[in-house]
Scaffold this motif. Structure first.
Motif, PDB file in Angstrom:
ATOM      1  N   ALA A  84       0.835  -1.203   0.000  1.00 43.15           N
ATOM      2  CA  ALA A  84       0.000   0.000   0.000  1.00 43.15           C
ATOM      3  C   ALA A  84       0.868   1.250   0.000  1.00 43.15           C
ATOM      4  O   ALA A  84       1.926   1.278   0.634  1.00 43.15           O
ATOM      5  CB  ALA A  84      -0.924   0.020   1.216  1.00 43.15           C
ATOM      6  N   LEU A  85       0.397   2.270  -0.717  1.00 42.42           N
ATOM      7  CA  LEU A  85       1.041   3.579  -0.744  1.00 42.42           C
ATOM      8  C   LEU A  85       0.044   4.573  -0.153  1.00 42.42           C
ATOM      9  O   LEU A  85      -1.120   4.592  -0.562  1.00 42.42           O
ATOM     10  CB  LEU A  85       1.392   3.992  -2.172  1.00 42.42           C
ATOM     11  CG  LEU A  85       2.250   3.027  -2.990  1.00 42.42           C
ATOM     12  CD1 LEU A  85       2.512   3.599  -4.382  1.00 42.42           C
ATOM     13  CD2 LEU A  85       3.555   2.717  -2.289  1.00 42.42           C
ATOM     14  N   VAL A  86       0.504   5.392   0.793  1.00 36.77           N
ATOM     15  CA  VAL A  86      -0.381   6.311   1.508  1.00 36.77           C
ATOM     16  C   VAL A  86       0.168   7.730   1.417  1.00 36.77           C
ATOM     17  O   VAL A  86       1.362   7.957   1.641  1.00 36.77           O
ATOM     18  CB  VAL A  86      -0.530   5.901   2.993  1.00 36.77           C
ATOM     19  CG1 VAL A  86      -1.460   6.855   3.725  1.00 36.77           C
ATOM     20  CG2 VAL A  86      -1.023   4.463   3.112  1.00 36.77           C
ATOM     21  N   LEU A  87      -0.732   8.672   1.107  1.00 35.40           N
ATOM     22  CA  LEU A  87      -0.364  10.078   0.975  1.00 35.40           C
ATOM     23  C   LEU A  87      -1.149  10.919   1.975  1.00 35.40           C
ATOM     24  O   LEU A  87      -2.359  11.078   1.836  1.00 35.40           O
ATOM     25  CB  LEU A  87      -0.672  10.585  -0.434  1.00 35.40           C
ATOM     26  CG  LEU A  87      -0.132   9.781  -1.610  1.00 35.40           C
ATOM     27  CD1 LEU A  87      -0.605  10.391  -2.914  1.00 35.40           C
ATOM     28  CD2 LEU A  87       1.367   9.701  -1.557  1.00 35.40           C
ATOM     29  N   LYS A 143       5.381   6.082  -9.553  1.00 37.68           N
ATOM     30  CA  LYS A 143       5.189   4.953  -8.638  1.00 37.68           C
ATOM     31  C   LYS A 143       3.702   4.732  -8.322  1.00 37.68           C
ATOM     32  O   LYS A 143       3.250   3.588  -8.207  1.00 37.68           O
ATOM     33  CB  LYS A 143       5.987   5.152  -7.350  1.00 37.68           C
ATOM     34  CG  LYS A 143       7.474   4.977  -7.535  1.00 37.68           C
ATOM     35  CD  LYS A 143       7.783   3.552  -7.960  1.00 37.68           C
ATOM     36  CE  LYS A 143       9.259   3.290  -8.062  1.00 37.68           C
ATOM     37  NZ  LYS A 143       9.547   1.903  -8.514  1.00 37.68           N
ATOM     38  N   LEU A 144       2.940   5.811  -8.176  1.00 43.17           N
ATOM     39  CA  LEU A 144       1.504   5.659  -7.939  1.00 43.17           C
ATOM     40  C   LEU A 144       0.849   4.917  -9.103  1.00 43.17           C
ATOM     41  O   LEU A 144       0.047   4.001  -8.898  1.00 43.17           O
ATOM     42  CB  LEU A 144       0.847   7.027  -7.747  1.00 43.17           C
ATOM     43  CG  LEU A 144       1.165   7.762  -6.446  1.00 43.17           C
ATOM     44  CD1 LEU A 144       0.661   9.193  -6.512  1.00 43.17           C
ATOM     45  CD2 LEU A 144       0.577   7.029  -5.248  1.00 43.17           C
ATOM     46  N   LYS A 145       1.188   5.307 -10.323  1.00 43.92           N
ATOM     47  CA  LYS A 145       0.639   4.629 -11.504  1.00 43.92           C
ATOM     48  C   LYS A 145       1.052   3.159 -11.529  1.00 43.92           C
ATOM     49  O   LYS A 145       0.228   2.271 -11.775  1.00 43.92           O
ATOM     50  CB  LYS A 145       1.127   5.317 -12.783  1.00 43.92           C
ATOM     51  CG  LYS A 145       0.558   6.691 -13.002  1.00 43.92           C
ATOM     52  CD  LYS A 145       1.164   7.321 -14.255  1.00 43.92           C
ATOM     53  CE  LYS A 145       0.667   8.726 -14.486  1.00 43.92           C
ATOM     54  NZ  LYS A 145       1.251   9.334 -15.692  1.00 43.92           N
ATOM     55  N   GLU A 146       2.327   2.913 -11.292  1.00 47.49           N
ATOM     56  CA  GLU A 146       2.876   1.552 -11.323  1.00 47.49           C
ATOM     57  C   GLU A 146       2.193   0.658 -10.290  1.00 47.49           C
ATOM     58  O   GLU A 146       1.775  -0.465 -10.606  1.00 47.49           O
ATOM     59  CB  GLU A 146       4.381   1.624 -11.055  1.00 47.49           C
ATOM     60  CG  GLU A 146       5.076   0.290 -10.963  1.00 47.49           C
ATOM     61  CD  GLU A 146       6.536   0.437 -10.558  1.00 47.49           C
ATOM     62  OE1 GLU A 146       7.055  -0.502  -9.926  1.00 47.49           O
ATOM     63  OE2 GLU A 146       7.164   1.487 -10.844  1.00 47.49           O
ATOM     64  N   HIS A 193      -5.133  12.504  -8.765  1.00 47.62           N
ATOM     65  CA  HIS A 193      -5.681  13.115  -9.975  1.00 47.62           C
ATOM     66  C   HIS A 193      -4.592  13.247 -11.030  1.00 47.62           C
ATOM     67  O   HIS A 193      -4.783  12.859 -12.187  1.00 47.62           O
ATOM     68  CB  HIS A 193      -6.279  14.483  -9.622  1.00 47.62           C
ATOM     69  CG  HIS A 193      -6.710  15.280 -10.804  1.00 47.62           C
ATOM     70  ND1 HIS A 193      -5.969  16.336 -11.289  1.00 47.62           N
ATOM     71  CD2 HIS A 193      -7.798  15.176 -11.600  1.00 47.62           C
ATOM     72  CE1 HIS A 193      -6.594  16.847 -12.342  1.00 47.62           C
ATOM     73  NE2 HIS A 193      -7.705  16.166 -12.543  1.00 47.62           N
ATOM     74  N   ARG A 194      -3.448  13.792 -10.643  1.00 48.19           N
ATOM     75  CA  ARG A 194      -2.339  13.965 -11.595  1.00 48.19           C
ATOM     76  C   ARG A 194      -1.890  12.628 -12.173  1.00 48.19           C
ATOM     77  O   ARG A 194      -1.515  12.542 -13.337  1.00 48.19           O
ATOM     78  CB  ARG A 194      -1.168  14.676 -10.926  1.00 48.19           C
ATOM     79  CG  ARG A 194       0.012  14.802 -11.862  1.00 48.19           C
ATOM     80  CD  ARG A 194       0.772  16.080 -11.693  1.00 48.19           C
ATOM     81  NE  ARG A 194       1.774  16.181 -12.715  1.00 48.19           N
ATOM     82  CZ  ARG A 194       3.074  16.034 -12.489  1.00 48.19           C
ATOM     83  NH1 ARG A 194       3.517  15.823 -11.275  1.00 48.19           N
ATOM     84  NH2 ARG A 194       3.926  16.115 -13.482  1.00 48.19           N
ATOM     85  N   ALA A 195      -1.950  11.578 -11.345  1.00 48.05           N
ATOM     86  CA  ALA A 195      -1.554  10.243 -11.802  1.00 48.05           C
ATOM     87  C   ALA A 195      -2.653   9.564 -12.626  1.00 48.05           C
ATOM     88  O   ALA A 195      -2.442   8.477 -13.158  1.00 48.05           O
ATOM     89  CB  ALA A 195      -1.184   9.370 -10.602  1.00 48.05           C
ATOM     90  N   GLY A 196      -3.831  10.204 -12.731  1.00 49.40           N
ATOM     91  CA  GLY A 196      -4.931   9.624 -13.491  1.00 49.40           C
ATOM     92  C   GLY A 196      -5.662   8.507 -12.769  1.00 49.40           C
ATOM     93  O   GLY A 196      -6.407   7.742 -13.381  1.00 49.40           O
ATOM     94  N   LEU A 197      -5.495   8.408 -11.455  1.00 48.47           N
ATOM     95  CA  LEU A 197      -6.058   7.290 -10.706  1.00 48.47           C
ATOM     96  C   LEU A 197      -7.492   7.502 -10.246  1.00 48.47           C
ATOM     97  O   LEU A 197      -8.118   6.587  -9.725  1.00 48.47           O
ATOM     98  CB  LEU A 197      -5.178   6.974  -9.492  1.00 48.47           C
ATOM     99  CG  LEU A 197      -3.714   6.650  -9.799  1.00 48.47           C
ATOM    100  CD1 LEU A 197      -2.988   6.268  -8.522  1.00 48.47           C
ATOM    101  CD2 LEU A 197      -3.593   5.560 -10.850  1.00 48.47           C
ATOM    102  N   LEU A 198      -8.040   8.699 -10.446  1.00 48.76           N
ATOM    103  CA  LEU A 198      -9.411   8.959 -10.021  1.00 48.76           C
ATOM    104  C   LEU A 198     -10.435   8.769 -11.145  1.00 48.76           C
ATOM    105  O   LEU A 198     -11.630   8.842 -10.902  1.00 48.76           O
ATOM    106  CB  LEU A 198      -9.531  10.379  -9.444  1.00 48.76           C
ATOM    107  CG  LEU A 198      -8.709  10.644  -8.186  1.00 48.76           C
ATOM    108  CD1 LEU A 198      -8.857  12.094  -7.745  1.00 48.76           C
ATOM    109  CD2 LEU A 198      -9.093   9.690  -7.066  1.00 48.76           C
TER     110      LEU A 198
END
Length: 184
Positions: free
Chosen positions: A65-68, A87-90, A109-114
């Motif tokens: 897990a990655l937490v921000l 790394k978030l995308k990966e 959002h910037r990583a396109g994950l939303l």
């Protein structure tokens, strides 16, 4: 138990970062505190915190897990770090848990994950996000994506991450007196 990375950038929200680390460690998970650009990161309320590692030298193995944490300008620094976005995308593609609270969903959002996801964030931050569906909930889970709305959501946010990692949290919630808070 799971391996979790919590990323810290200058100006992070101390409650969101440190309480999340604390709760996940109490739940038995290995939590790595990783600073962007420095081994000592100072929060938005001027509390310096020594990290376990820095992003540039962190060894990326068996991460679950990655937490921000949010806070300003911490969330902006997270959003603007090219390596972290990569790394978030990966890790999202690997099916790992990605969690962000308060203003930190701007990095997701910037990583396109939303895209196509339900999410929550600090009220007003959703105006800077043009993906997904903002719910305004205290904590929102959509698949492997977990978001929280702000400092007061930190306990529920951390418990939700722990549960997503397979931890039963009822004893932890009881031991930390969280259930008494809910009864008020």
């Amino acid at each position: 138990m799971a391996n979790v990375v919590v990323f810290f950038a200058q100006g992070f929200e101390e409650i969101e970062g440190l309480a999340t680390v604390d709760i996940l460690r109490r739940a038995g998970h290995t939590v790595h505190t990783v600073g962007l650009g420095s081994e000592v990161i100072t929060g938005s309320h001027h509390i310096p915190v020594k990290m376990d590692d820095v992003l540039d030298t962190f060894y990326w193995a068996d991460i679950d897990a990655l937490v921000l944490p949010g806070g300003l300008p911490g969330a902006t620094h997270l959003r603007d770090d090219e390596f972290l976005i990569k790394k978030l995308k990966e890790y999202s593609k690997k099916g790992k848990i990605i969690a962000a609270i308060c203003a930190a969903p701007i990095a997701l959002h910037r990583a396109g994950l939303l895209k196509g996801k339900k999410y929550t964030c600090y009220p007003g931050v959703e105006k800077d996000i043009n993906q997904g569906t903002y719910t305004g909930q205290l904590v929102e889970t959509d698949g492997k994506l977990i978001t929280g709305c702000g400092p007061a959501a930190t306990f529920e946010f951390a418990y939700t991450i722990a549960e997503a990692l397979g931890t039963e949290t009822s004893a932890l919630r009881e031991g930390m007196q969280y259930n008494k808070l809910l009864k008020k």
